[in-house]
Design an enzyme around this catalytic site. Structure first.
Site, PDB file in Angstrom:
ATOM      1  N   VAL A  15       0.838  -1.209   0.000  1.00  0.00           N
ATOM      2  CA  VAL A  15       0.000   0.000   0.000  1.00  0.00           C
ATOM      3  C   VAL A  15       0.872   1.258   0.000  1.00  0.00           C
ATOM      4  O   VAL A  15       0.615   2.208  -0.757  1.00  0.00           O
ATOM      5  CB  VAL A  15      -0.965  -0.002   1.209  1.00  0.00           C
ATOM      6  CG1 VAL A  15      -1.871   1.227   1.155  1.00  0.00           C
ATOM      7  CG2 VAL A  15      -1.812  -1.275   1.241  1.00  0.00           C
ATOM      8  N   ARG A  46      11.432  -0.857   7.138  1.00  0.00           N
ATOM      9  CA  ARG A  46      12.494  -1.578   7.848  1.00  0.00           C
ATOM     10  C   ARG A  46      13.808  -1.535   7.077  1.00  0.00           C
ATOM     11  O   ARG A  46      14.870  -1.303   7.637  1.00  0.00           O
ATOM     12  CB  ARG A  46      12.077  -3.048   8.040  1.00  0.00           C
ATOM     13  CG  ARG A  46      11.308  -3.288   9.302  1.00  0.00           C
ATOM     14  CD  ARG A  46      10.904  -4.728   9.404  1.00  0.00           C
ATOM     15  NE  ARG A  46      10.192  -5.168   8.214  1.00  0.00           N
ATOM     16  CZ  ARG A  46       9.265  -6.100   8.212  1.00  0.00           C
ATOM     17  NH1 ARG A  46       8.933  -6.700   9.329  1.00  0.00           N
ATOM     18  NH2 ARG A  46       8.658  -6.454   7.091  1.00  0.00           N
ATOM     19  N   LYS A 107      -6.896  -2.158   9.889  1.00  0.00           N
ATOM     20  CA  LYS A 107      -8.149  -2.610  10.537  1.00  0.00           C
ATOM     21  C   LYS A 107      -7.888  -3.288  11.876  1.00  0.00           C
ATOM     22  O   LYS A 107      -8.651  -3.148  12.825  1.00  0.00           O
ATOM     23  CB  LYS A 107      -8.926  -3.553   9.618  1.00  0.00           C
ATOM     24  CG  LYS A 107      -8.128  -4.776   9.191  1.00  0.00           C
ATOM     25  CD  LYS A 107      -8.429  -5.196   7.769  1.00  0.00           C
ATOM     26  CE  LYS A 107      -7.224  -5.833   7.159  1.00  0.00           C
ATOM     27  NZ  LYS A 107      -6.954  -5.553   5.806  1.00  0.00           N
ATOM     28  N   GLU A 131     -10.408   5.270   5.923  1.00  0.00           N
ATOM     29  CA  GLU A 131     -11.240   4.771   4.811  1.00  0.00           C
ATOM     30  C   GLU A 131     -10.737   3.437   4.268  1.00  0.00           C
ATOM     31  O   GLU A 131     -11.525   2.564   3.895  1.00  0.00           O
ATOM     32  CB  GLU A 131     -11.255   5.812   3.677  1.00  0.00           C
ATOM     33  CG  GLU A 131     -12.109   5.448   2.491  1.00  0.00           C
ATOM     34  CD  GLU A 131     -13.580   5.334   2.850  1.00  0.00           C
ATOM     35  OE1 GLU A 131     -14.210   6.359   3.103  1.00  0.00           O
ATOM     36  OE2 GLU A 131     -14.103   4.201   2.889  1.00  0.00           O
ATOM     37  N   GLY A 136     -10.968  -1.994   1.635  1.00  0.00           N
ATOM     38  CA  GLY A 136      -9.943  -1.427   0.746  1.00  0.00           C
ATOM     39  C   GLY A 136     -10.370  -0.231  -0.087  1.00  0.00           C
ATOM     40  O   GLY A 136     -10.448   0.888   0.412  1.00  0.00           O
ATOM     41  N   ILE A 138     -13.266   0.450  -1.530  1.00  0.00           N
ATOM     42  CA  ILE A 138     -14.688   0.852  -1.512  1.00  0.00           C
ATOM     43  C   ILE A 138     -14.878   1.987  -0.502  1.00  0.00           C
ATOM     44  O   ILE A 138     -14.538   1.820   0.673  1.00  0.00           O
ATOM     45  CB  ILE A 138     -15.597  -0.342  -1.116  1.00  0.00           C
ATOM     46  CG1 ILE A 138     -15.404  -1.513  -2.082  1.00  0.00           C
ATOM     47  CG2 ILE A 138     -17.061   0.086  -1.069  1.00  0.00           C
ATOM     48  CD1 ILE A 138     -16.201  -2.758  -1.719  1.00  0.00           C
ATOM     49  N   GLU A 192      -2.795 -15.981   1.696  1.00  0.00           N
ATOM     50  CA  GLU A 192      -1.483 -16.014   2.353  1.00  0.00           C
ATOM     51  C   GLU A 192      -1.054 -17.471   2.549  1.00  0.00           C
ATOM     52  O   GLU A 192      -1.884 -18.380   2.503  1.00  0.00           O
ATOM     53  CB  GLU A 192      -1.592 -15.386   3.754  1.00  0.00           C
ATOM     54  CG  GLU A 192      -2.231 -14.025   3.789  1.00  0.00           C
ATOM     55  CD  GLU A 192      -1.227 -12.910   3.598  1.00  0.00           C
ATOM     56  OE1 GLU A 192      -0.033 -13.146   3.831  1.00  0.00           O
ATOM     57  OE2 GLU A 192      -1.651 -11.814   3.193  1.00  0.00           O
ATOM     58  N   LYS A 207     -13.080  -5.761  10.081  1.00  0.00           N
ATOM     59  CA  LYS A 207     -13.708  -4.716   9.255  1.00  0.00           C
ATOM     60  C   LYS A 207     -15.141  -4.467   9.728  1.00  0.00           C
ATOM     61  O   LYS A 207     -15.595  -3.321   9.806  1.00  0.00           O
ATOM     62  CB  LYS A 207     -13.696  -5.143   7.786  1.00  0.00           C
ATOM     63  CG  LYS A 207     -12.293  -5.295   7.233  1.00  0.00           C
ATOM     64  CD  LYS A 207     -12.300  -5.993   5.883  1.00  0.00           C
ATOM     65  CE  LYS A 207     -10.895  -6.375   5.461  1.00  0.00           C
ATOM     66  NZ  LYS A 207     -10.860  -7.269   4.302  1.00  0.00           N
ATOM     67  N   GLY A 304      -5.505  -4.807  -2.539  1.00  0.00           N
ATOM     68  CA  GLY A 304      -4.616  -4.420  -3.649  1.00  0.00           C
ATOM     69  C   GLY A 304      -4.033  -3.053  -3.345  1.00  0.00           C
ATOM     70  O   GLY A 304      -4.726  -2.174  -2.815  1.00  0.00           O
TER      71      GLY A 304
HETATM   72  N1  LIG Z   1      -2.378  -4.991   0.950  1.00  0.00           N
HETATM   73  C1  LIG Z   1      -3.651  -4.728   0.839  1.00  0.00           C
HETATM   74  O1  LIG Z   1      -4.295  -5.047  -0.164  1.00  0.00           O
HETATM   75  C2  LIG Z   1      -4.363  -4.000   1.964  1.00  0.00           C
HETATM   76  C3  LIG Z   1      -5.724  -3.681   1.813  1.00  0.00           C
HETATM   77  C4  LIG Z   1      -6.370  -2.965   2.837  1.00  0.00           C
HETATM   78  C5  LIG Z   1      -5.672  -2.629   3.968  1.00  0.00           C
HETATM   79  N2  LIG Z   1      -4.355  -2.982   4.097  1.00  0.00           N
HETATM   80  C6  LIG Z   1      -3.662  -2.608   5.327  1.00  0.00           C
HETATM   81  O2  LIG Z   1      -2.584  -1.732   4.997  1.00  0.00           O
HETATM   82  C7  LIG Z   1      -1.509  -1.923   5.904  1.00  0.00           C
HETATM   83  C8  LIG Z   1      -0.239  -2.220   5.111  1.00  0.00           C
HETATM   84  O3  LIG Z   1      -0.427  -3.397   4.370  1.00  0.00           O
HETATM   85  P1  LIG Z   1       0.605  -3.863   3.219  1.00  0.00           P
HETATM   86  O4  LIG Z   1      -0.074  -4.960   2.487  1.00  0.00           O
HETATM   87  O5  LIG Z   1       1.099  -2.681   2.467  1.00  0.00           O
HETATM   88  O6  LIG Z   1       1.777  -4.471   4.107  1.00  0.00           O
HETATM   89  P2  LIG Z   1       3.255  -4.885   3.633  1.00  0.00           P
HETATM   90  O7  LIG Z   1       3.323  -5.009   2.157  1.00  0.00           O
HETATM   91  O8  LIG Z   1       3.646  -6.026   4.470  1.00  0.00           O
HETATM   92  O9  LIG Z   1       4.129  -3.610   4.056  1.00  0.00           O
HETATM   93  C9  LIG Z   1       4.414  -3.311   5.381  1.00  0.00           C
HETATM   94  C10 LIG Z   1       5.469  -2.203   5.390  1.00  0.00           C
HETATM   95  O10 LIG Z   1       5.727  -1.859   6.741  1.00  0.00           O
HETATM   96  C11 LIG Z   1       7.130  -1.791   6.936  1.00  0.00           C
HETATM   97  N3  LIG Z   1       7.422  -2.110   8.330  1.00  0.00           N
HETATM   98  C12 LIG Z   1       7.186  -3.253   9.009  1.00  0.00           C
HETATM   99  N4  LIG Z   1       7.594  -3.143  10.291  1.00  0.00           N
HETATM  100  C13 LIG Z   1       8.145  -1.915  10.402  1.00  0.00           C
HETATM  101  C14 LIG Z   1       8.747  -1.205  11.466  1.00  0.00           C
HETATM  102  N5  LIG Z   1       8.889  -1.756  12.679  1.00  0.00           N
HETATM  103  N6  LIG Z   1       9.191   0.045  11.220  1.00  0.00           N
HETATM  104  C15 LIG Z   1       9.027   0.627  10.007  1.00  0.00           C
HETATM  105  N7  LIG Z   1       8.456   0.003   8.977  1.00  0.00           N
HETATM  106  C16 LIG Z   1       8.011  -1.244   9.166  1.00  0.00           C
HETATM  107  C17 LIG Z   1       7.719  -2.791   5.969  1.00  0.00           C
HETATM  108  O11 LIG Z   1       9.084  -2.458   5.725  1.00  0.00           O
HETATM  109  P3  LIG Z   1       9.989  -3.282   4.674  1.00  0.00           P
HETATM  110  O12 LIG Z   1       9.358  -3.051   3.326  1.00  0.00           O
HETATM  111  O13 LIG Z   1      11.324  -2.646   4.757  1.00  0.00           O
HETATM  112  O14 LIG Z   1       9.950  -4.696   5.116  1.00  0.00           O
HETATM  113  C18 LIG Z   1       6.800  -2.597   4.760  1.00  0.00           C
HETATM  114  O15 LIG Z   1       7.288  -1.568   3.954  1.00  0.00           O
HETATM  115  C19 LIG Z   1      -1.952  -3.041   6.846  1.00  0.00           C
HETATM  116  O16 LIG Z   1      -2.526  -2.495   7.996  1.00  0.00           O
HETATM  117  C20 LIG Z   1      -3.017  -3.773   6.035  1.00  0.00           C
HETATM  118  O17 LIG Z   1      -3.980  -4.433   6.855  1.00  0.00           O
HETATM  119  C21 LIG Z   1      -3.691  -3.649   3.114  1.00  0.00           C
END
Ligand SMILES: NC(=O)c1ccc[n+]([C@@H]2O[C@H](COP(=O)([O-])OP(=O)(O)OC[C@H]3O[C@@H](n4cnc5c(N)ncnc54)[C@H](OP(=O)(O)O)[C@@H]3O)[C@@H](O)[C@H]2O)c1
Length: 441
Positions: A15, A46, A107, A131, A136, A138, A192, A207, A304
């Site tokens: 995201v 990280r 969430k 939001e 996501g 919507i 996953e 949600k 996404g």
């Molecule tokens: N993916 C989706 O489709 C989606 C949809 C709706 C909501 N969300 C929500 O959006 C959020 C992010 O999801 P995502 O899918 O983007 O997750 P992700 O791809 O796993 O990305 C997580 C990010 O957080 C960073 N991170 C982890 N621990 C950290 C720390 N201690 N300090 C600083 N940075 C840290 C990671 O760093 P590195 O890259 O360096 O490892 C990575 O860049 C979550 O709350 C998820 O529930 C996601």
């Protein structure tokens, strides 16, 4: 044009990277629509060396997201790390603690700590917008919180988990088993490696907890949600649903009842002709029933990077324009304590599938047990097994045959009691399958 609004983005994964891309690509239009240029001034993740396919030059790097959250060099802290606790919670608390606006897609964090965080935001006169955290891409939060402000909501329900909906859709389309469809979803990246949170219903529950709070003006209480996943759904259920004019969907439902607010996530039979039944694959949908607007259904991508970033940006633009609303649609102190309606009091029709031993009287005994509990059957179908033969001198073993029942409206307590007695009578081979029928007016 007003001075730029500066944002600090913690988390540059799926995201976060999409968010930076979106702001880079649509910066000019966004500035016009928001009344101020939106500038990413600081970022945190990280691994500083990871190639994320985005240009972060000109953005200050922070190893520690809490330091980014407190840094006066940004006006809005955007949390895209994830997780109910740890760095996500610490950094959001740090930002709100210094009176900084926060936007998050998290969430899990809000479902667990939403009440306290909403109060913290209010104490600092800051916005806490989310939001992207429910469904996501919507725009259901804004719809509930703002567009439907003049309505009393009676029920909100939806398909809130794309992984589960993909699996159920494929089971129906290809007549494959749950296990085969889960393996396919994992291969395609829709599930996953550990899919338990999605298929077990907990992701949808997080949600739903947020939607319930806004829809009914109550404190968030994810622990009060009845949760049942989809792993018990078999091809036999999918086939029977189809024959009976239903489809099986993992629904999150919150509704007002005489005894409180019911919140539940479980597989449900929905009429094939309903709008929600037509939502296939990874798509999400949320339906709202309210007194003045009637019924409203929003559908679209529930996950996404790009779709989720689209929602994150809408929250940022609101803050840039100076639009402020209470986190859950009203001041935190005005949220009512959540009054839980117990699942035993749930009223509705049920689909039941039993494996009944082919013995004289079994069928009649089962019907009687239902009648004893005041449960009327809308239909009952006994499926015949293929004829079997035995070698001369051997008895044909008594094998169970499926019996499928649809009940009229009853309560969960009566239904469970009837099934327990039927099981204790010894007429059935396995645990009964029971799927709630979601009624639509
Ligand atoms: N993916 C989706 O489709 C989606 C949809 C709706 C909501 N969300 C929500 O959006 C959020 C992010 O999801 P995502 O899918 O983007 O997750 P992700 O791809 O796993 O990305 C997580 C990010 O957080 C960073 N991170 C982890 N621990 C950290 C720390 N201690 N300090 C600083 N940075 C840290 C990671 O760093 P590195 O890259 O360096 O490892 C990575 O860049 C979550 O709350 C998820 O529930 C996601």
């Amino acid at each position: 044009m007003n001075a730029p609004i500066r944002i600090g983005v913690a988390g540059l994964g799926t995201v976060g990277a999409s968010l930076v891309r979106l702001i880079t690509r649509h910066g000019n239009d966004l500035a016009v629509r928001s009344g101020r240029p939106i500038v990413v001034s600081g970022v945190s993740a990280r691994d500083i060396g990871r190639d994320r396919g985005i240009d972060t030059s000109g953005m200050e790097w922070f190893d520690d997201p809490v330091a980014l959250a407190r840094d006066p060099g940004n006006d809005i802290f955007v949390e895209l790390i994830g997780g109910a606790d740890g760095a996500a919670k610490a950094s959001v608390e740090a930002a709100l603690g210094v009176g900084k606006h926060v936007v998050t897609a998290n969430k899990a964090l809000l479902a667990e700590h939403g009440n306290a965080l909403a109060r913290l935001a209010e104490d600092g006169a800051a916005s806490l917008n989310f939001e992207a955290a429910a469904a996501g891409g919507i725009p259901i939060i804004k719809t509930l919180r703002e567009s439907l402000a003049g309505n009393t909501v009676s029920r909100i329900y939806g398909i809130l988990n794309g992984t589960s909906n993909y699996i159920l859709t494929r089971m129906e389309q290809e007549r494959l088993s749950f296990e085969d469809c889960l393996a396919e979803a994992q291969k395609l990246g829709y599930a996953e490696a550990d899919p338990s949170f999605d298929i077990g219903g907990q992701d949808a529950a997080h949600k739903l907890a947020l939607l319930t709070s806004i829809a009914f003006g109550t404190e968030v209480d994810a622990s009060a949600i009845y949760v049942e996943g989809i792993s018990s759904i078999t091809s036999a259920d999918i086939e029977a649903a189809d024959e009976l004019g239903y489809r099986i969907k993992l629904l999150g439902v919150a509704c007002r009842t005489d005894s409180g607010i019911e919140q539940r996530v479980h597989p449900a039979m929905v009429p094939r002709t309903s709008a929600i039944a037509r939502i296939d694959g990874v798509t999400n949908a949320v339906a709202v029933e309210a007194d003045f607007v009637g019924q409203l259904v929003l559908s679209g991508p529930g996950a996404g990077g790009d779709a989720t970033a689209s929602s994150v940006v809408s929250d940022i633009a609101d803050i840039a324009r100076g639009d402020r609303v209470g986190t859950f649609g009203r001041p935190a102190s005005d949220l009512e304590p959540y009054r839980r309606a117990t699942m035993r009091a749930h009223e509705g029709g049920y689909y039941v599938r039993l494996s009944v031993y082919d013995r004289p009287g079994a069928f009649a005994a089962i019907s009687q047990r239902m009648a004893d509990r005041g449960i009327s059957l809308e239909s009952i179908v006994q499926r015949h097994r293929a004829p079997r033969t035995a070698a001369p001198g051997h008895l044909i073993p008594v094998a169970p045959a499926p019996v499928i029942m649809i009940t009229y409206e009853t309560t969960e307590a009566e239904m469970r009691a009837a099934l327990e007695t039927i099981k204790a009578d010894g007429h059935i081979a396995d645990d009964p399958q029971m799927i709630r029928i979601e009624q639509f007016t």
